[in-house]
Motif scaffolding. Sequence first.
Motif, PDB file in Angstrom:
ATOM      1  N   LYS A 114       0.871  -1.151   0.121  1.00 39.29           N
ATOM      2  CA  LYS A 114      -0.018  -0.173   0.130  1.00 39.29           C
ATOM      3  C   LYS A 114       0.871   1.291   0.005  1.00 39.29           C
ATOM      4  CE  LYS A 114      -3.642  -0.111   2.549  1.00 39.29           C
ATOM      5  NZ  LYS A 114      -4.755  -0.136   3.850  1.00 39.29           N
ATOM      6  N   ILE A 115       2.030   1.263   0.666  1.00 39.68           N
ATOM      7  CA  ILE A 115       2.905   2.459   0.689  1.00 39.68           C
ATOM      8  C   ILE A 115       3.433   2.762  -0.653  1.00 39.68           C
ATOM      9  CG2 ILE A 115       4.889   3.124   1.876  1.00 39.68           C
ATOM     10  CD1 ILE A 115       4.278   1.841   4.431  1.00 39.68           C
ATOM     11  N   ILE A 116       3.862   1.379  -0.970  1.00 37.18           N
ATOM     12  CA  ILE A 116       4.546   1.633  -2.501  1.00 37.18           C
ATOM     13  C   ILE A 116       3.459   2.073  -3.518  1.00 37.18           C
ATOM     14  CG2 ILE A 116       5.779   0.326  -4.387  1.00 37.18           C
ATOM     15  CD1 ILE A 116       6.853  -1.559  -2.251  1.00 37.18           C
ATOM     16  N   SER A 117       2.433   1.588  -3.634  1.00 37.59           N
ATOM     17  CA  SER A 117       1.456   1.970  -4.318  1.00 37.59           C
ATOM     18  C   SER A 117       1.210   3.571  -4.095  1.00 37.59           C
ATOM     19  CB  SER A 117       0.115   1.320  -4.196  1.00 37.59           C
ATOM     20  OG  SER A 117       0.218   0.100  -4.346  1.00 37.59           O
ATOM     21  N   PHE A 118       0.978   4.132  -3.030  1.00 37.34           N
ATOM     22  CA  PHE A 118       0.624   5.430  -3.020  1.00 37.34           C
ATOM     23  C   PHE A 118       2.167   6.431  -3.245  1.00 37.34           C
ATOM     24  CE2 PHE A 118      -2.816   4.252  -0.182  1.00 37.34           C
ATOM     25  CZ  PHE A 118      -3.704   5.115  -0.375  1.00 37.34           C
ATOM     26  N   TYR A 119       3.195   5.600  -2.770  1.00 41.23           N
ATOM     27  CA  TYR A 119       4.372   6.598  -3.299  1.00 41.23           C
ATOM     28  C   TYR A 119       4.650   6.540  -4.767  1.00 41.23           C
ATOM     29  CZ  TYR A 119       9.489   6.703  -4.392  1.00 41.23           C
ATOM     30  OH  TYR A 119      10.468   6.929  -5.009  1.00 41.23           O
ATOM     31  N   SER A 120       4.099   5.244  -5.296  1.00 44.46           N
ATOM     32  CA  SER A 120       4.290   5.520  -7.067  1.00 44.46           C
ATOM     33  C   SER A 120       3.344   6.513  -7.678  1.00 44.46           C
ATOM     34  CB  SER A 120       4.151   4.164  -7.711  1.00 44.46           C
ATOM     35  OG  SER A 120       5.213   3.124  -7.173  1.00 44.46           O
ATOM     36  N   LEU A 121       2.045   6.522  -7.188  1.00 48.57           N
ATOM     37  CA  LEU A 121       0.989   7.421  -7.485  1.00 48.57           C
ATOM     38  C   LEU A 121       1.342   8.860  -7.378  1.00 48.57           C
ATOM     39  CD1 LEU A 121      -2.007   7.610  -8.631  1.00 48.57           C
ATOM     40  CD2 LEU A 121      -2.575   7.729  -6.374  1.00 48.57           C
ATOM     41  N   LEU A 150      14.301   3.721 -26.584  1.00 48.19           N
ATOM     42  CA  LEU A 150      15.096   2.044 -25.982  1.00 48.19           C
ATOM     43  C   LEU A 150      15.397   2.220 -24.654  1.00 48.19           C
ATOM     44  CD1 LEU A 150      15.265  -0.652 -26.712  1.00 48.19           C
ATOM     45  CD2 LEU A 150      17.360   0.001 -27.795  1.00 48.19           C
ATOM     46  N   VAL A 151      16.453   3.381 -24.325  1.00 51.47           N
ATOM     47  CA  VAL A 151      17.183   3.620 -23.047  1.00 51.47           C
ATOM     48  C   VAL A 151      16.137   3.629 -22.065  1.00 51.47           C
ATOM     49  CG1 VAL A 151      18.770   4.925 -22.132  1.00 51.47           C
ATOM     50  CG2 VAL A 151      19.173   4.209 -24.111  1.00 51.47           C
ATOM     51  N   ILE A 152      15.116   4.565 -22.129  1.00 50.46           N
ATOM     52  CA  ILE A 152      14.120   4.895 -21.186  1.00 50.46           C
ATOM     53  C   ILE A 152      13.362   3.387 -20.918  1.00 50.46           C
ATOM     54  CG2 ILE A 152      11.990   5.699 -20.742  1.00 50.46           C
ATOM     55  CD1 ILE A 152      13.021   8.333 -22.394  1.00 50.46           C
ATOM     56  N   VAL A 153      13.039   2.548 -21.762  1.00 43.06           N
ATOM     57  CA  VAL A 153      12.252   1.345 -21.643  1.00 43.06           C
ATOM     58  C   VAL A 153      13.270   0.231 -20.985  1.00 43.06           C
ATOM     59  CG1 VAL A 153      11.155  -0.569 -22.795  1.00 43.06           C
ATOM     60  CG2 VAL A 153      10.707   1.706 -23.562  1.00 43.06           C
ATOM     61  N   LEU A 154      14.342   0.138 -21.374  1.00 46.67           N
ATOM     62  CA  LEU A 154      15.252  -0.668 -20.724  1.00 46.67           C
ATOM     63  C   LEU A 154      15.517  -0.345 -19.372  1.00 46.67           C
ATOM     64  CD1 LEU A 154      17.838  -1.416 -23.984  1.00 46.67           C
ATOM     65  CD2 LEU A 154      15.933  -2.823 -22.947  1.00 46.67           C
ATOM     66  N   THR A 155      15.686   1.116 -19.161  1.00 41.64           N
ATOM     67  CA  THR A 155      15.903   1.418 -17.830  1.00 41.64           C
ATOM     68  C   THR A 155      14.883   1.111 -16.788  1.00 41.64           C
ATOM     69  OG1 THR A 155      17.538   3.229 -18.661  1.00 41.64           O
ATOM     70  CG2 THR A 155      16.486   3.599 -16.498  1.00 41.64           C
ATOM     71  N   ALA A 156      13.655   1.327 -17.424  1.00 38.62           N
ATOM     72  CA  ALA A 156      12.413   1.214 -16.556  1.00 38.62           C
ATOM     73  C   ALA A 156      12.387  -0.476 -16.114  1.00 38.62           C
ATOM     74  CB  ALA A 156      11.322   1.326 -17.204  1.00 38.62           C
ATOM     75  N   ILE A 157      12.791  -1.354 -17.269  1.00 39.32           N
ATOM     76  CA  ILE A 157      12.670  -2.960 -16.779  1.00 39.32           C
ATOM     77  C   ILE A 157      13.822  -3.101 -16.113  1.00 39.32           C
ATOM     78  CG2 ILE A 157      13.052  -4.843 -17.983  1.00 39.32           C
ATOM     79  CD1 ILE A 157      11.768  -3.864 -20.640  1.00 39.32           C
ATOM     80  N   PHE A 158      14.938  -2.938 -16.273  1.00 44.10           N
ATOM     81  CA  PHE A 158      16.180  -3.425 -15.653  1.00 44.10           C
ATOM     82  C   PHE A 158      16.192  -2.607 -14.094  1.00 44.10           C
ATOM     83  CE2 PHE A 158      17.158  -5.041 -19.780  1.00 44.10           C
ATOM     84  CZ  PHE A 158      17.400  -6.224 -19.875  1.00 44.10           C
ATOM     85  N   SER A 159      16.070  -1.395 -14.174  1.00 44.52           N
ATOM     86  CA  SER A 159      16.246  -0.563 -13.072  1.00 44.52           C
ATOM     87  C   SER A 159      15.362  -0.940 -11.978  1.00 44.52           C
ATOM     88  CB  SER A 159      16.633   0.803 -13.421  1.00 44.52           C
ATOM     89  OG  SER A 159      16.841   1.737 -12.162  1.00 44.52           O
ATOM     90  N   SER A 160      14.112  -0.782 -12.392  1.00 43.27           N
ATOM     91  CA  SER A 160      12.863  -0.617 -11.387  1.00 43.27           C
ATOM     92  C   SER A 160      12.449  -2.260 -11.293  1.00 43.27           C
ATOM     93  CB  SER A 160      11.780  -0.068 -11.968  1.00 43.27           C
ATOM     94  OG  SER A 160      12.214   1.430 -12.210  1.00 43.27           O
ATOM     95  N   LEU A 161      12.145  -2.967 -12.254  1.00 39.46           N
ATOM     96  CA  LEU A 161      11.580  -4.230 -12.343  1.00 39.46           C
ATOM     97  C   LEU A 161      12.651  -5.457 -11.636  1.00 39.46           C
ATOM     98  CD1 LEU A 161       9.081  -5.797 -12.573  1.00 39.46           C
ATOM     99  CD2 LEU A 161       9.492  -6.383 -14.734  1.00 39.46           C
ATOM    100  N   ILE A 162      13.631  -5.525 -12.596  1.00 39.87           N
ATOM    101  CA  ILE A 162      14.517  -6.489 -12.218  1.00 39.87           C
ATOM    102  C   ILE A 162      15.407  -6.326 -11.204  1.00 39.87           C
ATOM    103  CG2 ILE A 162      16.359  -7.946 -13.279  1.00 39.87           C
ATOM    104  CD1 ILE A 162      15.066  -7.783 -15.964  1.00 39.87           C
ATOM    105  N   ILE A 168      15.528  -7.658  -3.393  1.00 34.26           N
ATOM    106  CA  ILE A 168      14.625  -8.242  -2.595  1.00 34.26           C
ATOM    107  C   ILE A 168      14.790  -9.684  -2.364  1.00 34.26           C
ATOM    108  CG2 ILE A 168      12.324  -8.630  -1.912  1.00 34.26           C
ATOM    109  CD1 ILE A 168      11.257  -6.086  -3.344  1.00 34.26           C
ATOM    110  N   TRP A 169      15.104 -10.454  -3.498  1.00 36.35           N
ATOM    111  CA  TRP A 169      15.568 -11.855  -3.239  1.00 36.35           C
ATOM    112  C   TRP A 169      16.856 -11.814  -2.345  1.00 36.35           C
ATOM    113  CZ3 TRP A 169      19.525 -14.711  -5.538  1.00 36.35           C
ATOM    114  CH2 TRP A 169      19.046 -16.175  -5.461  1.00 36.35           C
ATOM    115  N   CYS A 170      18.025 -11.191  -2.676  1.00 37.75           N
ATOM    116  CA  CYS A 170      19.228 -11.337  -1.985  1.00 37.75           C
ATOM    117  C   CYS A 170      18.757 -10.909  -0.617  1.00 37.75           C
ATOM    118  CB  CYS A 170      20.007 -10.389  -2.661  1.00 37.75           C
ATOM    119  SG  CYS A 170      20.572 -11.106  -4.386  1.00 37.75           S
ATOM    120  N   THR A 171      18.256  -9.860  -0.310  1.00 34.46           N
ATOM    121  CA  THR A 171      18.120  -9.479   1.166  1.00 34.46           C
ATOM    122  C   THR A 171      17.295 -10.567   1.994  1.00 34.46           C
ATOM    123  OG1 THR A 171      17.998  -7.154   0.278  1.00 34.46           O
ATOM    124  CG2 THR A 171      17.015  -7.556   2.465  1.00 34.46           C
ATOM    125  N   ARG A 172      16.293 -11.024   1.395  1.00 33.79           N
ATOM    126  CA  ARG A 172      15.624 -11.992   1.964  1.00 33.79           C
ATOM    127  C   ARG A 172      16.580 -13.566   2.217  1.00 33.79           C
ATOM    128  NH1 ARG A 172       9.565 -12.378  -0.714  1.00 33.79           N
ATOM    129  NH2 ARG A 172       9.029 -10.236   0.146  1.00 33.79           N
TER     130      ARG A 172
END
Length: 255
Positions: A114-121, A150-162, A168-172
């Motif tokens: 919920k916090i992440i959703s409000f933060y992104s919005l 292309l740079v913007i799309v790749l940045t969104a995919i690799f920097s934000s998503l992947i 998070i996986w490594c932290t857990r």
Amino acid sequence: MANQIPAMSFILAIILRSTKFAWKSSGSQARLIGTLISAAGAISITLYKGPTVRSHSSSSPSLAAPSPPRLFVFTSTHENWILGCILFAASSFTLTIWNTVQVGTIKMCPQVMKIISFYSLFGTLQSAVVALFMERDPSAWALHLDFQLLVIVLTAIFSSLIRSSVQIWCTRLKGPYFVPIFKPFGIAYASTFGCLLFPDTFHYGSMMGAFVCGVGYYTVLWGQMKDEAMQKSDGGNKNDVPDQKVPLLQDESQV
């Protein structure tokens, strides 16, 4: 400048009195020394750039005599190094404040999604308002199928998503300090690929300053780990009550 975040967090925690500085604690001493080292590295990066690591030759040869190298930032005429470093430092400081606010917010509202959703919005709305105010030409907002998109799309995919998912996986899997350990390596990776693949110019002074910042970063991180380990050990010792000190009868009136 992103490596200054642990040192800034330590200073901000002392100002807000959310942490206590113990002069006799090796962890607190390491955090203080690391903060001073990080500040020294940041100042050296801001004021001194040094000789060029790799210079890119111009396409049109010039017959004029080469100008002497400008080793200090304030002698450079076409580079706003000081302004850029100040803005990056301000960005790191605001990120430190944001992390502090997030800690308090998660304590009051444990729903992380919920916090992440409000933060992104709200972040999207604020960015849209500022962007529309700064760029009022409608033609500038037209999308083109080019390398920039292309740079913007790749940045969104690799920097934000992947990247977020991997962190998070490594932290857990490895704990909270596994991911921050690799943060200073980003400077070396960016410098190497910038010199080899792109026409970027790096200087020995900035590289030495970045190395000093990395040393300060690891010193502060080690001190924080040391303090948390001592706090856990002290908490465990307080909870462990010896058997001989536990009374057999808690209340004599009940006997």
